[in-house]
Write a protein that holds these residues in place. Structure first.
Motif, mmCIF file in Angstrom:
data_model
loop_
_atom_site.group_PDB
_atom_site.id
_atom_site.type_symbol
_atom_site.label_atom_id
_atom_site.label_comp_id
_atom_site.label_asym_id
_atom_site.label_seq_id
_atom_site.Cartn_x
_atom_site.Cartn_y
_atom_site.Cartn_z
ATOM 1 N N GLU A 114 0.609 -1.226 0.219
ATOM 2 C CA GLU A 114 0.506 -0.319 0.158
ATOM 3 C C GLU A 114 0.828 1.047 -0.172
ATOM 4 N N ARG A 115 0.401 1.693 -1.103
ATOM 5 C CA ARG A 115 1.316 3.480 -0.862
ATOM 6 C C ARG A 115 0.600 4.441 0.033
ATOM 7 N N LEU A 116 2.147 5.092 0.752
ATOM 8 C CA LEU A 116 2.242 5.787 1.919
ATOM 9 C C LEU A 116 0.856 6.947 2.043
ATOM 10 N N SER A 117 1.108 7.189 0.229
ATOM 11 C CA SER A 117 0.200 8.299 0.728
ATOM 12 C C SER A 117 -1.595 8.180 0.851
ATOM 13 N N THR A 118 -1.703 6.630 0.703
ATOM 14 C CA THR A 118 -2.837 6.568 0.948
ATOM 15 C C THR A 118 -3.019 6.443 2.611
ATOM 16 N N ILE A 119 -2.083 6.098 3.152
ATOM 17 C CA ILE A 119 -2.423 5.268 4.996
ATOM 18 C C ILE A 119 -2.283 7.444 4.798
ATOM 19 N N ALA A 160 -2.457 2.539 14.294
ATOM 20 C CA ALA A 160 -3.187 2.871 12.597
ATOM 21 C C ALA A 160 -1.351 2.117 11.816
ATOM 22 N N LEU A 161 -0.388 2.606 11.624
ATOM 23 C CA LEU A 161 0.352 2.766 10.158
ATOM 24 C C LEU A 161 0.667 0.976 10.599
ATOM 25 N N GLY A 162 0.042 0.166 12.150
ATOM 26 C CA GLY A 162 0.428 -1.201 12.558
ATOM 27 C C GLY A 162 2.098 -1.809 11.655
ATOM 28 N N GLU A 163 2.501 -2.123 10.889
ATOM 29 C CA GLU A 163 3.721 -2.944 10.717
ATOM 30 C C GLU A 163 3.958 -2.285 9.328
ATOM 31 N N PHE A 177 9.562 1.685 9.619
ATOM 32 C CA PHE A 177 9.840 2.782 10.577
ATOM 33 C C PHE A 177 10.012 4.001 9.095
ATOM 34 N N GLY A 178 10.031 3.459 7.796
ATOM 35 C CA GLY A 178 9.764 4.281 7.042
ATOM 36 C C GLY A 178 8.435 4.880 7.645
ATOM 37 N N ALA A 179 7.776 5.147 7.150
ATOM 38 C CA ALA A 179 6.748 5.801 7.388
ATOM 39 C C ALA A 179 6.211 6.619 8.701
ATOM 40 N N LEU A 180 6.615 6.102 9.792
ATOM 41 C CA LEU A 180 6.827 6.358 11.402
ATOM 42 C C LEU A 180 7.543 8.129 11.217
ATOM 43 N N ILE A 181 8.258 8.046 10.158
ATOM 44 C CA ILE A 181 9.787 8.457 10.707
ATOM 45 C C ILE A 181 9.702 10.163 8.939
ATOM 46 N N LEU A 182 8.796 9.620 8.255
ATOM 47 C CA LEU A 182 7.751 10.578 7.580
ATOM 48 C C LEU A 182 7.061 11.460 7.725
ATOM 49 N N LEU A 183 6.040 10.516 8.513
ATOM 50 C CA LEU A 183 4.863 11.228 9.190
ATOM 51 C C LEU A 183 5.094 11.920 10.240
ATOM 52 N N PHE A 184 6.121 11.946 10.840
ATOM 53 C CA PHE A 184 6.927 13.197 12.216
ATOM 54 C C PHE A 184 7.916 13.875 11.294
ATOM 55 N N ALA A 185 8.474 13.457 10.978
ATOM 56 C CA ALA A 185 9.883 14.250 10.443
ATOM 57 C C ALA A 185 8.914 15.561 8.928
ATOM 58 N N ALA A 186 7.875 15.272 8.377
ATOM 59 C CA ALA A 186 6.908 15.816 7.097
ATOM 60 C C ALA A 186 6.946 17.155 6.901
ATOM 61 N N ALA A 223 16.226 15.159 4.821
ATOM 62 C CA ALA A 223 17.089 14.740 4.907
ATOM 63 C C ALA A 223 16.170 13.086 5.486
ATOM 64 N N LEU A 224 15.473 13.700 6.833
ATOM 65 C CA LEU A 224 14.809 12.631 7.228
ATOM 66 C C LEU A 224 13.421 12.219 6.451
ATOM 67 N N CYS A 225 13.624 12.872 5.361
ATOM 68 C CA CYS A 225 11.785 12.615 4.634
ATOM 69 C C CYS A 225 12.566 11.428 3.409
ATOM 70 N N CYS A 226 13.630 12.567 3.140
ATOM 71 C CA CYS A 226 14.322 11.080 1.898
ATOM 72 C C CYS A 226 14.344 9.498 2.382
ATOM 73 N N PHE A 227 14.772 10.017 3.536
ATOM 74 C CA PHE A 227 15.294 8.175 4.361
ATOM 75 C C PHE A 227 14.129 7.763 4.076
ATOM 76 N N ALA A 228 12.991 8.352 4.986
ATOM 77 C CA ALA A 228 12.205 7.801 5.045
ATOM 78 C C ALA A 228 11.456 7.299 3.911
ATOM 79 N N LEU A 229 11.872 7.979 2.654
ATOM 80 C CA LEU A 229 11.274 7.549 1.489
ATOM 81 C C LEU A 229 11.669 6.299 0.863
ATOM 82 N N GLY A 230 12.834 6.193 1.091
ATOM 83 C CA GLY A 230 13.967 5.449 0.117
ATOM 84 C C GLY A 230 13.750 3.709 1.526
ATOM 85 N N LEU A 231 13.825 3.787 2.639
ATOM 86 C CA LEU A 231 13.513 3.122 3.654
ATOM 87 C C LEU A 231 11.979 2.013 3.181
ATOM 88 N N ILE A 232 10.815 2.947 2.484
ATOM 89 C CA ILE A 232 9.746 2.477 2.097
ATOM 90 C C ILE A 232 9.343 1.256 0.661
#
Length: 204
Positions: free
Chosen positions: A7-12, A32-35, A38-47, A154-163
């Motif tokens: 599932e794409r992060l934008s949908t979440i 809500a993010l479940g499993e 790390f990437g989704a949570l980092i992006l959520l709080f960094a963006a 930087a955090l957003c890029c790392f998060a997207l790279g992880l996802i």
């Protein structure tokens, strides 16, 4: 290397943005993010730090990022946060509106992302990204005017790279991490020069 999510992060994020509960807590978001990893949570709080925020909001978003990036650095498989943080209200009730503004940008970025991971998304690469992310998260905690955007990017890029397991996005994370370090050095040199000038001017 972590598996990219189906599932794409934008949908979440869109789903979270539709929750207009002003008492939305960090625990609600983690559940809500479940499993999702790390990437989704980092992006959520960094963006949200990329856009102008009310005073003190960067600290609220920065504290969870310190915990999350530290766990990524030591290769934890699941995010753990203290109960006090889990009960914390996020964004002063403004999180849904912030996410609603961010979702269109996430959708645009996702068009350029795809799994192409090798070195930077390896286990060692992720641990190094966790170290760099911890540095950037710490910078977000500091009350330095104008120094939030580079570490947040930087955090957003790392998060997207992880996802997406995308080395190109991870490279962007390293670029903005270096930019953050350069900005801090320049601010330090500028502050030192101003202090020296004022000291000489005040001294008899």
């Amino acid at each position: 290397m972590r598996e990219p999510h189906n599932e794409r992060l934008s949908t979440i994020l869109k789903r979270l943005a539709q929750d207009h509960n002003p008492d939305l807590s960090l625990g609600d978001i983690v559940r809500a993010l479940g499993e999702r990893g790390f990437g989704a949570l980092i992006l959520l709080f960094a963006a949200p730090n990329i856009i102008p925020l009310p005073p003190g909001s960067s600290f609220v978003f920065g504290v969870p990022l310190v915990f999350i990036t530290a766990q990524l650095m030591i290769k934890q498989n699941k995010v753990w946060l203290p109960q006090k943080l889990m009960r914390m209200k996020v964004g002063g009730g403004r999180l849904p509106s912030l996410l609603e503004r961010l979702v269109p940008y996430v959708i645009k970025v996702e068009r350029f992302l795809k799994p192409r991971g090798t070195l930077l998304t390896s286990t060692f690469g992720e641990r190094l990204a966790g170290l760099a992310g911890l540095f950037c998260a710490t910078v977000l905690l500091l009350p330095i005017p104008g120094a939030n955007m580079a570490p947040a990017l930087a955090l957003c890029c790392f998060a997207l790279g992880l996802i997406e397991q995308d080395d190109l996005a991870m490279s962007g994370g390293w670029f903005f991490t270096i930019a953050t370090a350069v900005i801090l050095i320049l601010l330090y040199l500028f502050g030192t020069a101003i202090f020296a000038f004022l000291s000489n001017w005040i001294s008899p």
